[in-house]
Design a protein around this motif. Structure first.
Motif, PDB file in Angstrom:
ATOM      1  N   SER A  68      -7.667   1.316   4.231  1.00 33.12           N
ATOM      2  CA  SER A  68      -7.713   2.070   2.983  1.00 33.12           C
ATOM      3  C   SER A  68      -6.526   1.671   2.103  1.00 33.12           C
ATOM      4  CB  SER A  68      -7.657   3.567   3.272  1.00 33.12           C
ATOM      5  OG  SER A  68      -7.655   4.316   2.087  1.00 33.12           O
ATOM      6  N   ASN A 108       0.852  -1.190   0.000  1.00 30.56           N
ATOM      7  CA  ASN A 108       0.000   0.000   0.000  1.00 30.56           C
ATOM      8  C   ASN A 108       0.896   1.252   0.000  1.00 30.56           C
ATOM      9  OD1 ASN A 108      -2.365   1.476   0.054  1.00 30.56           O
ATOM     10  ND2 ASN A 108      -2.510   1.469   2.289  1.00 30.56           N
ATOM     11  N   ILE A 124     -17.627  -7.518  -2.587  1.00 30.38           N
ATOM     12  CA  ILE A 124     -16.674  -8.234  -3.437  1.00 30.38           C
ATOM     13  C   ILE A 124     -16.926  -9.728  -3.372  1.00 30.38           C
ATOM     14  CG2 ILE A 124     -14.230  -8.744  -3.818  1.00 30.38           C
ATOM     15  CD1 ILE A 124     -13.580  -6.055  -2.472  1.00 30.38           C
ATOM     16  N   ASN A 166     -11.295  -2.603   8.812  1.00 28.70           N
ATOM     17  CA  ASN A 166     -11.139  -2.019   7.477  1.00 28.70           C
ATOM     18  C   ASN A 166      -9.725  -1.468   7.297  1.00 28.70           C
ATOM     19  OD1 ASN A 166     -11.057   1.040   8.031  1.00 28.70           O
ATOM     20  ND2 ASN A 166     -12.888   0.389   9.162  1.00 28.70           N
ATOM     21  N   TRP A 190     -16.304  -9.491   2.232  1.00 28.83           N
ATOM     22  CA  TRP A 190     -15.415  -8.383   1.953  1.00 28.83           C
ATOM     23  C   TRP A 190     -16.121  -7.415   1.021  1.00 28.83           C
ATOM     24  CZ3 TRP A 190     -10.704  -6.999   3.843  1.00 28.83           C
ATOM     25  CH2 TRP A 190      -9.959  -7.954   4.550  1.00 28.83           C
ATOM     26  N   HIS A 207     -16.319  -8.231  -9.471  1.00 30.28           N
ATOM     27  CA  HIS A 207     -14.961  -8.737  -9.227  1.00 30.28           C
ATOM     28  C   HIS A 207     -14.812 -10.182  -9.710  1.00 30.28           C
ATOM     29  CE1 HIS A 207     -14.835  -5.257  -6.500  1.00 30.28           C
ATOM     30  NE2 HIS A 207     -13.514  -5.337  -6.606  1.00 30.28           N
ATOM     31  N   VAL A 239     -15.604  -3.208  -0.824  1.00 28.52           N
ATOM     32  CA  VAL A 239     -14.824  -1.998  -1.009  1.00 28.52           C
ATOM     33  C   VAL A 239     -15.824  -0.866  -1.200  1.00 28.52           C
ATOM     34  CG1 VAL A 239     -14.499  -2.488  -3.484  1.00 28.52           C
ATOM     35  CG2 VAL A 239     -13.039  -0.806  -2.321  1.00 28.52           C
ATOM     36  N   ASP A 278      -9.707  -0.024  -8.134  1.00 28.36           N
ATOM     37  CA  ASP A 278      -9.647  -0.846  -6.920  1.00 28.36           C
ATOM     38  C   ASP A 278      -9.210  -0.043  -5.699  1.00 28.36           C
ATOM     39  OD1 ASP A 278     -10.509  -3.303  -7.995  1.00 28.36           O
ATOM     40  OD2 ASP A 278      -8.524  -3.677  -8.839  1.00 28.36           O
ATOM     41  N   SER A 279      -8.882   1.231  -5.875  1.00 25.31           N
ATOM     42  CA  SER A 279      -8.575   2.079  -4.714  1.00 25.31           C
ATOM     43  C   SER A 279      -9.838   2.237  -3.866  1.00 25.31           C
ATOM     44  CB  SER A 279      -8.098   3.460  -5.177  1.00 25.31           C
ATOM     45  OG  SER A 279      -6.854   3.386  -5.814  1.00 25.31           O
ATOM     46  N   GLY A 280      -9.662   2.284  -2.557  1.00 26.91           N
ATOM     47  CA  GLY A 280     -10.808   2.507  -1.681  1.00 26.91           C
ATOM     48  C   GLY A 280     -10.594   1.919  -0.307  1.00 26.91           C
ATOM     49  N   VAL A 281     -11.668   1.960   0.499  1.00 29.24           N
ATOM     50  CA  VAL A 281     -11.645   1.405   1.854  1.00 29.24           C
ATOM     51  C   VAL A 281     -12.219  -0.004   1.809  1.00 29.24           C
ATOM     52  CG1 VAL A 281     -12.449   1.653   4.224  1.00 29.24           C
ATOM     53  CG2 VAL A 281     -11.858   3.694   2.884  1.00 29.24           C
ATOM     54  N   TYR A 282     -11.405  -0.982   2.196  1.00 25.95           N
ATOM     55  CA  TYR A 282     -11.806  -2.388   2.196  1.00 25.95           C
ATOM     56  C   TYR A 282     -12.293  -2.758   3.598  1.00 25.95           C
ATOM     57  CZ  TYR A 282     -10.006  -3.068  -2.492  1.00 25.95           C
ATOM     58  OH  TYR A 282      -9.825  -2.995  -3.853  1.00 25.95           O
TER      59      TYR A 282
END
Length: 339
Positions: A119, A35, A65, A117, A58, A79, A60, A101-105
């Motif tokens: 980021s 990351n 997902i 979570n 999971w 996905h 995002v 795919d960027s973001g808060v998982y």
């Protein structure tokens, strides 16, 4: 789709609906394998410390997902073919990453009750770094502008090198456009390069091909030596070699003159064979640079002295005088005693 698969897609952890406190919240952390992560790479999101979850999901942002229950898992269409979960450790793996795919998982489970979570930022790797110049053939003291560009790459940073030395900003050198543009106000003969641009971001780096300028300058700083020395006085009959040099780019055309008249000699050397006194006088080397249209010259007065070798008669005379001196002293001594 099987009945069991439908149940997986409809599975929503109790933790998402419960009004009670969420077990392990804050105690369990999501650890991305990298990351920021690079577009095209693979990313794994693991739980730390490890937790034995019998089911969960999971997501995002607001997009689910994957969900799993026991040994079964189901991937949501957005996905499909890129996501999988380790049902033993709850680790999520994504392949062929994209900028989207960027973001808060967020990972959630109802058995035990858990939510955590992390980021994650996705960056595109830097590639195809190239240099462009306003002109590559310059006169000394002219300005130059070089631009570094990349065909792809998220938020690249730039460093510049001249040979192996990093180029730093000073009164002549200015960086602009996020350091992607290098401006040199007064190019000198020492600024020819090769210049290289090093572009990088947290997930990648790349270097441009070298760019070398042609800087025309001179002629100046001339020097003239005779027989490899700075002496100007020589004996008659001596063979002399005069060498002339000038700092010039491109190399200057050199021509020789004696007493203001051109000799039929060009190039850096002038051979003077068996010279006598008639050849004494000012010898000049004249330099011309056809690119800068500038001239320079240097002159040295060369004195040819007559060779002086004492004759045998002179040598005998001096010896005779010296050989008579003891007898002359003896004669004076005898005369003094008699008187």
């Amino acid at each position: 789709m099987t009945r069991y698969d439908t149940a997986l897609f409809n599975y929503v952890p109790v933790a998402m609906l419960s009004e009670e406190g969420i077990l392990f919240s804050g105690a369990i952390q999501v650890r991305p394998s990298s990351n920021p992560a690079a577009v095209g790479d693979t990313l794994t999101l693991s739980l730390s410390p490890a937790a034995d979850l019998r089911g969960g999901s999971w997501a995002v942002g607001d997009s689910l997902i994957i969900t799993w229950l026991g040994d079964q898992q189901a991937v949501f269409p957005n996905h499909s073919g890129r996501a999988s979960v380790n049902v033993r450790t709850a680790a999520l793996t994504l392949i062929s990453l994209t900028l989207e795919d960027s973001g808060v998982y967020v990972v959630q489970s109802s058995d035990p009750l858990l939510m955590a979570n992390a980021s994650v930022t996705l960056l595109e790797p830097v590639s195809n770094v190239t240099l462009g110049a306003n002109q590559s053939h310059l006169m000394e003291s002219a300005p130059a502008v070089v631009t570094c560009s990349v065909s792809s790459g998220s938020s690249p940073s730039f460093l510049w090198f001249n040979g192996s030395s990093e180029v730093m900003a000073d009164e002549r050198v200015v960086f602009s456009d996020g350091n992607s543009t290098l401006s040199v106000h007064n190019m000198s003969r020492y600024d020819r390069g090769p210049f290289r641009c090093f572009a990088f971001n947290p997930v990648s780096n790349a270097t441009s091909d070298p760019l070398t300028f042609t800087v025309n300058y001179g002629p100046d700083n001339m020097a003239l030596t005779v027989n490899g020395q700075h002496a100007t006085s020589f004996l008659s009959g001596t063979n002399l070699t005069a060498l002339c040099s000038a700092q010039s780019g491109p190399p200057a055309l050199l021509r020789w003159a004696f007493k203001g008249r051109f000799l039929n000699v060009t190039g850096p050397s002038l051979e003077l064979v068996d010279f006598n006194q008639d050849h004494s006088g000012p010898y000049s080397c004249l330099a011309f640079n056809k690119e800068t249209n500038r001239r320079s010259n240097i002159t040295k007065d060369i004195l040819i002295n007559k060779s002086h070798t004492p004759s045998l008669q002179q040598h005998g005379f001096h010896v005779g005088i010296l050989s008579m001196m003891p007898w002359h002293g003896l004669l004076l001594s005898i005369l003094c005693k008699r008187s």
